[in-house]
Design a protein around this motif. Sequence first.
Motif, mmCIF file in Angstrom:
data_model
loop_
_atom_site.group_PDB
_atom_site.id
_atom_site.type_symbol
_atom_site.label_atom_id
_atom_site.label_comp_id
_atom_site.label_asym_id
_atom_site.label_seq_id
_atom_site.Cartn_x
_atom_site.Cartn_y
_atom_site.Cartn_z
ATOM 1 N N PHE A 64 -8.364 -12.166 4.753
ATOM 2 C CA PHE A 64 -7.120 -11.434 4.996
ATOM 3 C C PHE A 64 -7.153 -9.997 4.502
ATOM 4 O O PHE A 64 -6.161 -9.275 4.620
ATOM 5 C CB PHE A 64 -5.946 -12.177 4.325
ATOM 6 N N GLY A 65 -8.288 -9.599 3.922
ATOM 7 C CA GLY A 65 -8.394 -8.245 3.383
ATOM 8 C C GLY A 65 -8.179 -7.145 4.399
ATOM 9 O O GLY A 65 -7.439 -6.188 4.133
ATOM 10 N N PRO A 66 -8.799 -7.212 5.604
ATOM 11 C CA PRO A 66 -8.620 -6.123 6.576
ATOM 12 C C PRO A 66 -7.165 -5.870 6.950
ATOM 13 O O PRO A 66 -6.716 -4.720 6.991
ATOM 14 C CB PRO A 66 -9.436 -6.602 7.787
ATOM 15 N N GLY A 77 -1.963 -2.589 5.727
ATOM 16 C CA GLY A 77 -0.692 -2.397 5.031
ATOM 17 C C GLY A 77 -0.809 -1.378 3.912
ATOM 18 O O GLY A 77 0.107 -0.585 3.678
ATOM 19 N N THR A 78 -1.948 -1.378 3.216
ATOM 20 C CA THR A 78 -2.178 -0.397 2.152
ATOM 21 C C THR A 78 -2.155 1.024 2.701
ATOM 22 O O THR A 78 -1.663 1.951 2.049
ATOM 23 C CB THR A 78 -3.521 -0.683 1.460
ATOM 24 N N LEU A 79 -2.691 1.202 3.913
ATOM 25 C CA LEU A 79 -2.660 2.526 4.561
ATOM 26 C C LEU A 79 -1.221 2.974 4.783
ATOM 27 O O LEU A 79 -0.877 4.142 4.563
ATOM 28 C CB LEU A 79 -3.428 2.456 5.885
ATOM 29 N N PHE A 80 -0.368 2.053 5.195
ATOM 30 C CA PHE A 80 1.058 2.369 5.356
ATOM 31 C C PHE A 80 1.652 2.812 4.017
ATOM 32 O O PHE A 80 2.461 3.741 3.961
ATOM 33 C CB PHE A 80 1.824 1.150 5.881
ATOM 34 N N LEU A 81 1.251 2.141 2.951
ATOM 35 C CA LEU A 81 1.779 2.474 1.632
ATOM 36 C C LEU A 81 1.347 3.882 1.197
ATOM 37 O O LEU A 81 2.126 4.619 0.582
ATOM 38 C CB LEU A 81 1.308 1.430 0.614
ATOM 39 N N ILE A 82 0.118 4.249 1.540
ATOM 40 C CA ILE A 82 -0.361 5.593 1.187
ATOM 41 C C ILE A 82 0.443 6.655 1.932
ATOM 42 O O ILE A 82 0.843 7.678 1.352
ATOM 43 C CB ILE A 82 -1.865 5.702 1.489
ATOM 44 N N TYR A 85 6.153 -5.571 5.722
ATOM 45 C CA TYR A 85 5.918 -6.508 6.818
ATOM 46 C C TYR A 85 4.465 -6.994 6.797
ATOM 47 O O TYR A 85 4.195 -8.189 6.956
ATOM 48 C CB TYR A 85 6.238 -5.822 8.145
ATOM 49 N N SER A 86 3.543 -6.068 6.583
ATOM 50 C CA SER A 86 2.123 -6.448 6.512
ATOM 51 C C SER A 86 1.871 -7.398 5.344
ATOM 52 O O SER A 86 1.144 -8.391 5.482
ATOM 53 C CB SER A 86 1.248 -5.202 6.368
ATOM 54 N N CYS A 87 2.478 -7.089 4.201
ATOM 55 C CA CYS A 87 2.269 -7.931 3.018
ATOM 56 C C CYS A 87 2.817 -9.338 3.223
ATOM 57 O O CYS A 87 2.164 -10.327 2.879
ATOM 58 C CB CYS A 87 2.926 -7.291 1.799
ATOM 59 N N TYR A 96 2.877 -7.189 -4.477
ATOM 60 C CA TYR A 96 2.885 -6.264 -5.614
ATOM 61 C C TYR A 96 1.492 -5.897 -6.123
ATOM 62 O O TYR A 96 1.377 -5.116 -7.061
ATOM 63 C CB TYR A 96 3.697 -6.879 -6.767
ATOM 64 N N PHE A 97 0.452 -6.454 -5.511
ATOM 65 C CA PHE A 97 -0.893 -6.209 -6.024
ATOM 66 C C PHE A 97 -1.263 -4.726 -5.975
ATOM 67 O O PHE A 97 -1.895 -4.196 -6.890
ATOM 68 C CB PHE A 97 -1.916 -7.032 -5.240
ATOM 69 N N ASN A 98 -0.885 -4.025 -4.895
ATOM 70 C CA ASN A 98 -1.247 -2.610 -4.761
ATOM 71 C C ASN A 98 -0.656 -1.752 -5.875
ATOM 72 O O ASN A 98 -1.203 -0.693 -6.199
ATOM 73 C CB ASN A 98 -0.790 -2.062 -3.405
#
Length: 1470
Positions: A294-296, A301-306, A359-361, A413-415
């Motif tokens: 599920f990492g990719p 989602g991490t990109l959205f957060l950035i 949503y991604s998370c 909340y991991f990020n």
Amino acid sequence: PSPRPDPMLPFDWNLTWYTPHPDLSQCFQHTVLVWFPCMYLWSCGPLYLVYLWFTGQGGISLTSLCCAKTVLGLCLLMIWSAQSLLSILFWLISSAQCLHLFISLLILSLQLLAVCVIQWERMKGCRSSVLLFLFWTLAVVCSLVPLRANIQQIIEEVCVCVCVCVCVCVYPVCYPLQNPCPVEDASFLSKMLFWWFGGLVIRGYRTPLQAEDLWCLREEDSSDCIIADLEIDWARECTKLQHCLISPSTRKECSLSGCRPTGPKLTEQTQLLKKLRQEQNSGFCLFRVLARSFGPFFLKGTLFLIFHDAFMFSIPQVLSLLLGFMCDQDSDLWKGFMFAFLLFLLSSLQSLFNHQYMYSCFTVGMRVKTAVMGLVYRKSLVISSAARQSCTVGEIVNLVSADTQKLMDMVVYFNAVWLAPIEIALCLYFLWQLLGPSALAGIATVILIFPLNGFIAKMRSKLQVIQMRYTDSRIKLMNEILSGIKILKFYAWEQAFLERVLGYREKELNALKRSQVLYSISIASFNSSSFLVTFSMFGVYVLVDDKNILDAQKVFVSMALIHILKTPLSQLPFAMSTTMQAVVSLRRLGKFLCQDELKPDDVDREPYSPDSGTFGWSKEGPPCLMRINVRVKKGSLVAVVGHVGSGKSSLLSAMLGETEKRSGHVSVKGSVAYVPQQAWIQNATLKDNIVFGQERKESWYRRVVEACALLPDLEILPAGDGTEIGEKGLNLSGGQKQRVSLARAVYRKADVYLLDDPLSAVDTHVGQHIFERVFGAEGLLKDQTRVLVTHGLSFLPQADLILVLVEGEITEMGSYLELMARDGAFAEFIRLFAGNERKERSHRGEERDGTHSTGCNHLVIKQCFDWLKRSLADVHSKQTTYTEDQKQEVLGKLTEADKANTGRVSSTMYVEYFRTIGLALIIPIVFLYAFQQAASLAYNYWLSVWADDPIINGTQIDTDLKLGVFGALGFAQGGLGVGCRVGQVWFDKYLLNNVLRSPMAFFEVTPSGNLLNRFSKEVDAIDCMIPDGLKMMLGYLFKLLEVCIIVLVAMPFAGVVLLPLTLLYAFIQSFYVATSCQLRRLEAVSRSPIYTHFNETVQGASVVRAFSEQERFILQANGRIDHNQTAYFPRFVATRWLAVNLEFLGNLLVLAAATLAVMGRDTLSPGIVGLAVSHSLQVTGILSWIVRSWTDVENNIVSVERVKEYADTPKEAPWTIEGSMLPLAWPTHGTIELEEYGLQYRKGLDWALKGISLSIQEKEKVGIVGRTGAGKSSLALGIFRILEAAKGEIYIDGINIAQIGLHELRSRITIIPQDPVLFSGSLRMNLDPFDGYSDEEVWRALELSHLKSFVSCLPDKLNHECSEGGENLSLGQRQLVCLARALLRKTKILVLDEATAAVDLETDNLIQSTIRTQFDDCTVLTIAHRLNTIMDYTRVIVMDRGLITEMDSPSNLISERGQFYLMCREAGLV
């Protein structure tokens, strides 16, 4: 005067910025604005095409809309082709037009590429084009600037672009699914704004949602898709882990010496070390597997957060420009409006990207949940017997409920763990830019806060381990209570087990309370952190130098940055805590998933024979079977005999591969069918239990049913073989369950049959019928290999081979005649007990379970189907017509599915919940929150006054005073939260007490999964989710009120905007809540079947494995999990939909406040503008948290609703009656009198007992016999008040039992039931849960029940830990423990209900002798199944159809030659 602008320059500031009428140069318009979209498409297009090549999902049919889009694309291509021709023509005329020619050719190639991409996407099944959407958006935006000057020339082109943009967004696709998820067909814009979800919200607002309204699960979210690769990956990781745990030196030694241990001590230490290292590493391995799968998607989602963070940090910079504009009276007004619009735009984009990240998370979390549930379920099917004893059903349920939730929280909340420190560093960097070295004071404050939060996170992690351990124990105990509730009621043990549950609950809550205290300290540090950082920085800034001025720009830009700083400071401790909790859960899950598995290669699928084998239930400990060496010919009948605990069932388990093979070889040729000693029945129809996943062949099915003597039962059951059987066969008698279990095996047509005493629960004539029709020389299985464990001596002469087991060894082996000829122990045993056996051979009164089902069938069927007939009555009242099949289906239905209420949660739920908390706690909490926010408002307003303070000689006056007031107001801020004790009140008051006080009919129609769901997930929601949601919501509501007050005070005209926004907010919220609550209910309802199925599968895992039905059960589990996810997916999307809409309203408030500030620049001070705008910027975040907290409360209050349901269910009579004058020694004589006693299972049904009058004297021994349906068990159930009298009374020692408490009655009389039930805990606890007897008395009871020698050999003696259900004792030993309970209680009245079903004849003889001697001075009522056991009784009662037909001494009844005589003659006793 400024120099004249040159339109031919690429960029001219005088033309663009330093002017009241801004514009871009012609050169810029014709180069940069044209090239930018082109460069985007040409750079990203090839990569996108390659991506589609590898991820294509099949073509999309050519629809009319697709054709229209292609035509529009070609039209654009033709337009630019004409434009290119014109440019070539002009270039030929004049070489000065080369730039226009280049641009025209560039755009032509671009349009050609766009058309190609459109077709390529269609061919590859892409339904929504992100690439083209962004391209057309860029093209339109870049065209807006030239549009002003060339409106007439390009209006058509823009319109075409917009049309194409819309067309690209949507592909209508024909799905094979009935109700496909609209996100598959949604455009990029629709996905970003969650418009695709609007249809479901509207539907839910109009009518309450039902399960069929929900969309089908997307393929990528389905269990099959997720678990297929994950399972293989996890198997590889487990292999690597096992390999890594063996050191290289050990591997070398093993290869040289064949892995021979140097000594037992070394082996034990090595095993312990290996186990500890495996537990530590297994969690990390599981994390690695999940990350690979599920990492990719998570990185997306991490990109959205950035992007979200980039927009978040841009907002203070724009605010700084706006405040600079307010201070500069000469600035052009359009700049202020541009800054206001930029604030709105950046806030909106920040909101959009934040919710895309969420949503991604949640999508990843949902998939992680599916993956973990699937892995746990598959593991439970292959876990070894030794490991199974340490992993109870309750613990497994907790793994798939509580622990999966921890992993889902970690995904969200991991990020923050790595991103929060970066955000803090960026905040402090920008603060340095504003305040210089004074920002170091803020850094020092943050550094001081970090260790505190780290320490708290570590402490909470330890407390969570403790809490989860107690939660596991509580759920495990509740599962056992629900499984053995009938025994608890017979023995009046509810209070003892209730106290045990509450003991675990108290310890669980103590750990939770300490965790909440630490969390409150963490929250307090968070609430104070922003103020402490502000106070330290501003204090140092103004004190180090009088020339340092705090103006509006510095104050409110700093405050905006500090507000941003507050988010990572709050998230970091929570993220650390959540991550640590997830690490604990990963270790728990990893530990379970790495448990030892059964080894398939222990049993070879070759010609059948155990070969000199030694077997144990675990790797350590004494073996259960030794020196087993036997070969069985194909098609032969093998009988296995031996005393209780001699290893008969263990032998069959070894053949199935269920035990640990220590040496030897086991081979079985062909397919296997298995009948366990304790029948495992599914919660399905009788037909489905027999067919068991096979195709139904009617002729074979009828032959099997007839051979297994089930035809009479089909006539009794309401819907025949379509009748639903309750969990664990609750509505079947013991014999019926065993015969259904046998029929399941016979129907399978297997090659090898392993039969573990299947005839123990049936009477001789039925047993003889089954033996002849199934096992015998003319039976259905005559050509199959049959291994039969039996206590019936009459079957042994027909066996081809007899195995005699003594203490795990085969002492004698041969045919019946060979063994008798040897004149050994077997022959002596046969001669001793064969006489009794022959007397009972033809008929033992009647079918054992048939007579038992006299009452039991009618009891359970009538009692349980009582609920269903009410439903049928309702159906008839509505004059609904049904077909015959539908009537049969309704009639055969037993269990009630978990139902979802509809509409919003009633306000009475909130009233009830708050009443539980109490006004004494609510009022101070609300007051403290209000005080906290008032202090916040005061110190923020004080800052604005300070910022507007005039500057005199380069300094501000009274800075010390201003700083002191600011500090005092800040330190006055504080908050308290709602405690977690509320959960305990609800658990005690509504759930545990109500469940334990429910009648048996409630448990027979309520699946255990429904109850376990409430005891796990719903209790967790009441414990934590609701109080946390209320605390959060209350805090943010007051914060929103503060913002509204500040904006209205600064700009009263903002009320014109604020009022409609508030109304719109309330409308959208109410519009959404109905859908959200219903989705929460549907999700909760669909969760219960998962737990029920897990529970059922774990208990019957050996049967599932024996029949090789693992794949079918896995598919069923996948279906239940997917059904649950179909409700969970729209549930979390609903929150995102609401948040995006509401935060857009909040951004409108930002736009209104900034615009009004720009318009009122001449009248408003920079300080008040900074205060209003900076606070309005917080509205989106505040609304987001209000939405989240309110949604959590609204959704989780459903848990209160679901728990409170049990307050309205029917309850038993009181356990005890206050002021009861019942003597302590009652009953002292044991007399029983029935006066016109009548019993009905419900009004309107036939009488089970019809006006019986009976007097039983002191010390009398009474046998009760009768045919099926006579009412024998009904009489026993009436004495124990499991069923209440419909008329008449029962008197014991002259006291009417209806006028005393249930526990006062049931604790003074004793029953030995047919089903022996034990609970996890010590052996002593199972005998004496109230600790009312001394050890000497307990040992005496064990001696009399022939268990003393067995218990004395156990390492822990009386403290021997019984596993769940007593699985580490044989069935016969469990039956003897039930006898020991009766001997220990030694009441004046004893009821026997086939107390010796699972013991051999020798032990049966000893038990009957014990009962005669030890209960000689007691009144004994025996529901007789073996007539020879009651021939010496003082009286025999013969019952028929609820009436007493004969009653006298056995000899007199025989001499009268009535019904009893006929029964005795059938049994061969006369």
